[in-house]
Design a protein around this motif. Structure first.
Motif, PDB file in Angstrom:
ATOM      1  N   ASP A   1       6.046 -26.034 -59.346  1.00  0.00           N
ATOM      2  CA  ASP A   1       7.340 -25.905 -60.020  1.00  0.00           C
ATOM      3  C   ASP A   1       8.394 -25.337 -59.074  1.00  0.00           C
ATOM      4  OD1 ASP A   1       6.344 -26.947 -62.336  1.00  0.00           O
ATOM      5  OD2 ASP A   1       6.010 -25.012 -63.304  1.00  0.00           O
ATOM      6  N   ILE A   2       8.019 -24.333 -58.290  1.00  0.00           N
ATOM      7  CA  ILE A   2       8.980 -23.743 -57.355  1.00  0.00           C
ATOM      8  C   ILE A   2       9.406 -24.768 -56.311  1.00  0.00           C
ATOM      9  CG2 ILE A   2       9.265 -21.972 -55.581  1.00  0.00           C
ATOM     10  CD1 ILE A   2       7.377 -20.199 -57.178  1.00  0.00           C
ATOM     11  N   VAL A   3       8.459 -25.555 -55.821  1.00  0.00           N
ATOM     12  CA  VAL A   3       8.797 -26.598 -54.841  1.00  0.00           C
ATOM     13  C   VAL A   3       9.748 -27.616 -55.458  1.00  0.00           C
ATOM     14  CG1 VAL A   3       7.837 -28.505 -53.503  1.00  0.00           C
ATOM     15  CG2 VAL A   3       6.671 -26.301 -53.529  1.00  0.00           C
ATOM     16  N   THR A   4       9.475 -27.994 -56.701  1.00  0.00           N
ATOM     17  CA  THR A   4      10.355 -28.952 -57.385  1.00  0.00           C
ATOM     18  C   THR A   4      11.750 -28.365 -57.573  1.00  0.00           C
ATOM     19  OG1 THR A   4       8.429 -29.856 -58.546  1.00  0.00           O
ATOM     20  CG2 THR A   4      10.607 -30.379 -59.437  1.00  0.00           C
ATOM     21  N   GLN A   5      11.834 -27.099 -57.969  1.00  0.00           N
ATOM     22  CA  GLN A   5      13.134 -26.458 -58.148  1.00  0.00           C
ATOM     23  C   GLN A   5      13.903 -26.397 -56.832  1.00  0.00           C
ATOM     24  OE1 GLN A   5      11.971 -22.694 -59.751  1.00  0.00           O
ATOM     25  NE2 GLN A   5      11.511 -23.495 -61.786  1.00  0.00           N
ATOM     26  N   TYR A   6      13.209 -26.027 -55.770  1.00  0.00           N
ATOM     27  CA  TYR A   6      13.886 -25.922 -54.471  1.00  0.00           C
ATOM     28  C   TYR A   6      14.444 -27.276 -54.039  1.00  0.00           C
ATOM     29  CZ  TYR A   6      14.609 -24.911 -49.514  1.00  0.00           C
ATOM     30  OH  TYR A   6      15.159 -24.765 -48.267  1.00  0.00           O
TER      31      TYR A   6
ATOM     32  N   ILE B   1      17.538 -28.250 -55.975  1.00  0.00           N
ATOM     33  CA  ILE B   1      18.738 -27.430 -55.771  1.00  0.00           C
ATOM     34  C   ILE B   1      19.308 -27.618 -54.380  1.00  0.00           C
ATOM     35  CG2 ILE B   1      19.583 -25.053 -55.654  1.00  0.00           C
ATOM     36  CD1 ILE B   1      17.497 -24.344 -57.776  1.00  0.00           C
ATOM     37  N   PHE B   2      18.430 -27.629 -53.371  1.00  0.00           N
ATOM     38  CA  PHE B   2      18.883 -27.660 -51.984  1.00  0.00           C
ATOM     39  C   PHE B   2      18.577 -29.023 -51.365  1.00  0.00           C
ATOM     40  CE2 PHE B   2      17.610 -23.283 -52.925  1.00  0.00           C
ATOM     41  CZ  PHE B   2      18.814 -22.628 -52.712  1.00  0.00           C
ATOM     42  N   SER B   3      19.423 -29.390 -50.435  1.00  0.00           N
ATOM     43  CA  SER B   3      19.243 -30.647 -49.720  1.00  0.00           C
ATOM     44  C   SER B   3      18.989 -30.344 -48.257  1.00  0.00           C
ATOM     45  CB  SER B   3      20.492 -31.528 -49.858  1.00  0.00           C
ATOM     46  OG  SER B   3      20.379 -32.679 -49.045  1.00  0.00           O
ATOM     47  N   ASP B   4      17.984 -30.993 -47.697  1.00  0.00           N
ATOM     48  CA  ASP B   4      17.625 -30.777 -46.296  1.00  0.00           C
ATOM     49  C   ASP B   4      18.122 -31.900 -45.392  1.00  0.00           C
ATOM     50  OD1 ASP B   4      16.356 -28.402 -46.831  1.00  0.00           O
ATOM     51  OD2 ASP B   4      14.423 -29.361 -47.239  1.00  0.00           O
ATOM     52  N   GLU B   5      19.092 -32.650 -45.862  1.00  0.00           N
ATOM     53  CA  GLU B   5      19.557 -33.786 -45.067  1.00  0.00           C
ATOM     54  C   GLU B   5      20.482 -33.345 -43.939  1.00  0.00           C
ATOM     55  OE1 GLU B   5      21.347 -36.470 -47.746  1.00  0.00           O
ATOM     56  OE2 GLU B   5      19.487 -37.004 -48.776  1.00  0.00           O
ATOM     57  N   GLU B   6      21.329 -32.329 -44.208  1.00  0.00           N
ATOM     58  CA  GLU B   6      22.290 -31.903 -43.205  1.00  0.00           C
ATOM     59  C   GLU B   6      21.807 -30.622 -42.535  1.00  0.00           C
ATOM     60  OE1 GLU B   6      26.008 -31.465 -45.044  1.00  0.00           O
ATOM     61  OE2 GLU B   6      26.208 -33.560 -45.630  1.00  0.00           O
ATOM     62  N   PRO B   7      21.818 -30.564 -41.200  1.00  0.00           N
ATOM     63  CA  PRO B   7      21.396 -29.334 -40.519  1.00  0.00           C
ATOM     64  C   PRO B   7      22.455 -28.251 -40.640  1.00  0.00           C
ATOM     65  CG  PRO B   7      22.130 -30.947 -38.928  1.00  0.00           C
ATOM     66  CD  PRO B   7      22.155 -31.643 -40.258  1.00  0.00           C
ATOM     67  N   LEU B   8      21.998 -27.008 -40.591  1.00  0.00           N
ATOM     68  CA  LEU B   8      22.896 -25.859 -40.648  1.00  0.00           C
ATOM     69  C   LEU B   8      23.311 -25.483 -39.233  1.00  0.00           C
ATOM     70  CD1 LEU B   8      24.152 -23.515 -42.299  1.00  0.00           C
ATOM     71  CD2 LEU B   8      22.060 -22.251 -41.869  1.00  0.00           C
TER      72      LEU B   8
ATOM     73  N   ARG C   1      22.008 -23.207 -62.601  1.00  0.00           N
ATOM     74  CA  ARG C   1      23.167 -22.389 -62.977  1.00  0.00           C
ATOM     75  C   ARG C   1      23.255 -21.138 -62.114  1.00  0.00           C
ATOM     76  NH1 ARG C   1      21.491 -23.698 -68.268  1.00  0.00           N
ATOM     77  NH2 ARG C   1      20.489 -21.652 -68.452  1.00  0.00           N
ATOM     78  N   VAL C   2      22.127 -20.469 -61.897  1.00  0.00           N
ATOM     79  CA  VAL C   2      22.148 -19.232 -61.121  1.00  0.00           C
ATOM     80  C   VAL C   2      22.580 -19.496 -59.686  1.00  0.00           C
ATOM     81  CG1 VAL C   2      20.676 -17.432 -60.152  1.00  0.00           C
ATOM     82  CG2 VAL C   2      20.446 -18.042 -62.549  1.00  0.00           C
ATOM     83  N   ILE C   3      22.028 -20.533 -59.061  1.00  0.00           N
ATOM     84  CA  ILE C   3      22.412 -20.847 -57.683  1.00  0.00           C
ATOM     85  C   ILE C   3      23.877 -21.268 -57.626  1.00  0.00           C
ATOM     86  CG2 ILE C   3      21.966 -22.371 -55.734  1.00  0.00           C
ATOM     87  CD1 ILE C   3      19.883 -20.207 -56.139  1.00  0.00           C
ATOM     88  N   GLY C   4      24.343 -21.960 -58.661  1.00  0.00           N
ATOM     89  CA  GLY C   4      25.762 -22.315 -58.710  1.00  0.00           C
ATOM     90  C   GLY C   4      26.651 -21.087 -58.743  1.00  0.00           C
ATOM     91  N   TYR C   5      26.271 -20.087 -59.536  1.00  0.00           N
ATOM     92  CA  TYR C   5      27.046 -18.839 -59.575  1.00  0.00           C
ATOM     93  C   TYR C   5      27.009 -18.127 -58.230  1.00  0.00           C
ATOM     94  CZ  TYR C   5      27.054 -19.363 -64.671  1.00  0.00           C
ATOM     95  OH  TYR C   5      27.243 -19.822 -65.955  1.00  0.00           O
ATOM     96  N   LEU C   6      25.834 -18.080 -57.609  1.00  0.00           N
ATOM     97  CA  LEU C   6      25.721 -17.398 -56.320  1.00  0.00           C
ATOM     98  C   LEU C   6      26.548 -18.096 -55.244  1.00  0.00           C
ATOM     99  CD1 LEU C   6      21.897 -16.553 -56.280  1.00  0.00           C
ATOM    100  CD2 LEU C   6      23.792 -14.983 -56.666  1.00  0.00           C
ATOM    101  N   ARG C   7      26.595 -19.397 -55.295  1.00  0.00           N
ATOM    102  CA  ARG C   7      27.407 -20.120 -54.321  1.00  0.00           C
ATOM    103  C   ARG C   7      28.893 -19.834 -54.541  1.00  0.00           C
ATOM    104  NH1 ARG C   7      23.891 -25.696 -54.432  1.00  0.00           N
ATOM    105  NH2 ARG C   7      22.766 -25.363 -52.470  1.00  0.00           N
ATOM    106  N   ARG C   8      29.317 -19.747 -55.792  1.00  0.00           N
ATOM    107  CA  ARG C   8      30.727 -19.458 -56.076  1.00  0.00           C
ATOM    108  C   ARG C   8      31.096 -18.030 -55.701  1.00  0.00           C
ATOM    109  NH1 ARG C   8      31.826 -21.337 -62.108  1.00  0.00           N
ATOM    110  NH2 ARG C   8      33.828 -20.334 -61.605  1.00  0.00           N
ATOM    111  N   MET C   9      30.123 -17.126 -55.736  1.00  0.00           N
ATOM    112  CA  MET C   9      30.409 -15.753 -55.319  1.00  0.00           C
ATOM    113  C   MET C   9      30.638 -15.666 -53.815  1.00  0.00           C
ATOM    114  SD  MET C   9      27.766 -13.509 -57.647  1.00  0.00           S
ATOM    115  CE  MET C   9      28.465 -11.948 -57.071  1.00  0.00           C
TER     116      MET C   9
END
Length: 341
Positions: free
Chosen positions: A154-159, A162-169, A97-105
């Protein structure tokens, strides 16, 4: 009333409604940017002595700030609150939820958002580690292992959820940047910090519980093999140095004690020792076991020296890396050479 409503929503945790209000204000800003009450607040008064400055009693009453400015201040407060939530013991649904809000901001780029997430979670993990008492090295390192194994995983699992490393930035320069490097670099940093903590506590001394500590560290490394960060190969040199140092210290103490006893030992007292030890019953040796020769009882310094060596080997047996064979041999040869002199 929009800024006040926005502030109320933020302070009470109604982030969904706050984001809707912020989006509405952005639309107002695009459509009616020429209206002062929407865009910006009143200009500050001119300094005293300026040709256009007016006395205080002729200045207009303070007008409210522009709607956009006040909403931006509330949005900044919401941003700080959301990042602060990531610095607490938050679970995966709340992280989503928090990352979703930050992305919408739309404040951070994708790479910046990942870095902010890892920084916030890292700050929380450091606070957990800092709360562990540091008086007893064994207690400190065992609790550190437990905290890192549970919370870091737990932090590794959360990351990864939440994030996908399939597409390069694609940065502005147009060069491809692998987002996975951000995460893997952070994981390597945490593993390196743990290994430094382990080495420091091992130097301080953990008593005769080296085997128990090695088992816990190996289990920790095995659990991280599931996320591609198996560091068990880095543990062997640390425990090898500690085991070698402990064995060398025990052998050195045995040699020193032998020297002290030889300073007060004379052959004149040997017959008395021989006569007193003649009636000592000799225990029967069990099949497949080795026992020191009983004739050593006639020479107490040698018997005490042998006992010291056996104690050193018994301690080494609990955690004895194969790579120590040459070091142990050399240490034992030096000790026997000292005794022979």
């Amino acid at each position: 009333e929009i800024p006040q409503l926005m502030d109320t929503c933020v302070r009470n945790g109604y982030y969904e409604e706050a984001l809707e209000l912020a989006a509405y204000v952005r639309r107002l800003e695009r459509k009616h940017s020429s209206i002062p009450v929407i865009q910006v607040g009143p200009a500050p008064p001119l300094p005293r002595g300026h040709p256009g400055a007016r006395p205080p009693w002729l200045r207009p009453l303070s007008l409210p700030q522009g709607i956009v400015d006040e909403v931006r201040q509330s949005a900044q407060l919401m941003l700080n609150q959301l990042i602060q939530q990531l610095r607490t013991n938050v679970q995966l649904p709340a992280c989503l939820r928090v990352i979703g809000y930050l992305r919408r901001m739309d404040v951070f780029t994708e790479a910046e958002l990942r870095i902010k997430f890892l920084q916030a979670r890292d700050a929380w993990l450091r606070s957990i580690q800092a709360s562990i008492p540091d008086d007893d090295p064994y207690f400190h390192i065992t609790k550190t292992i437990e905290a890192c194994r549970v919370h870091l995983f737990d932090i590794v699992t959360q990351y990864r959820a939440i994030f996908s490393d399939e597409e390069p930035l694609l940065p502005p320069e147009g060069q491809a940047l692998n987002e996975g490097a951000i995460f893997h670099g952070w994981v390597l940093q945490k593993v390196s910090e743990f290994l430094r903590t382990l080495e420091r506590d091992l130097r301080r001394g953990v008593g005769g519980r080296l085997d128990s500590l090695l088992g816990q560290c190996m289990y920790f490394g095995l659990s991280f093999s599931r996320v591609g960060a198996d560091f068990r190969g880095q543990l062997a040199p640390l425990f090898q140095r500690v085991a070698a140092a402990a064995f060398g210290k025990a052998v050195e103490e045995a040699v020193e004690k032998f020297r002290e006893e030889m300073n007060s030992y004379t052959l004149i007292s040997a017959p008395a020792v021989l006569g007193g030890g003649a009636g000592v019953p000799v225990p029967a040796a069990q099949p497949g076991t080795l026992q020191p020769p009983m004739v050593l009882l006639d020479f107490p310094p040698l018997a005490c020296f042998l006992n010291g060596l056996l104690v050193a080997f018994n301690d080494l047996r609990l955690c004895c890396p194969v790579a120590l064979a040459q070091d142990v041999t050399a240490c034992l040869e030096d000790a026997l050479g000292e005794v022979r002199r």
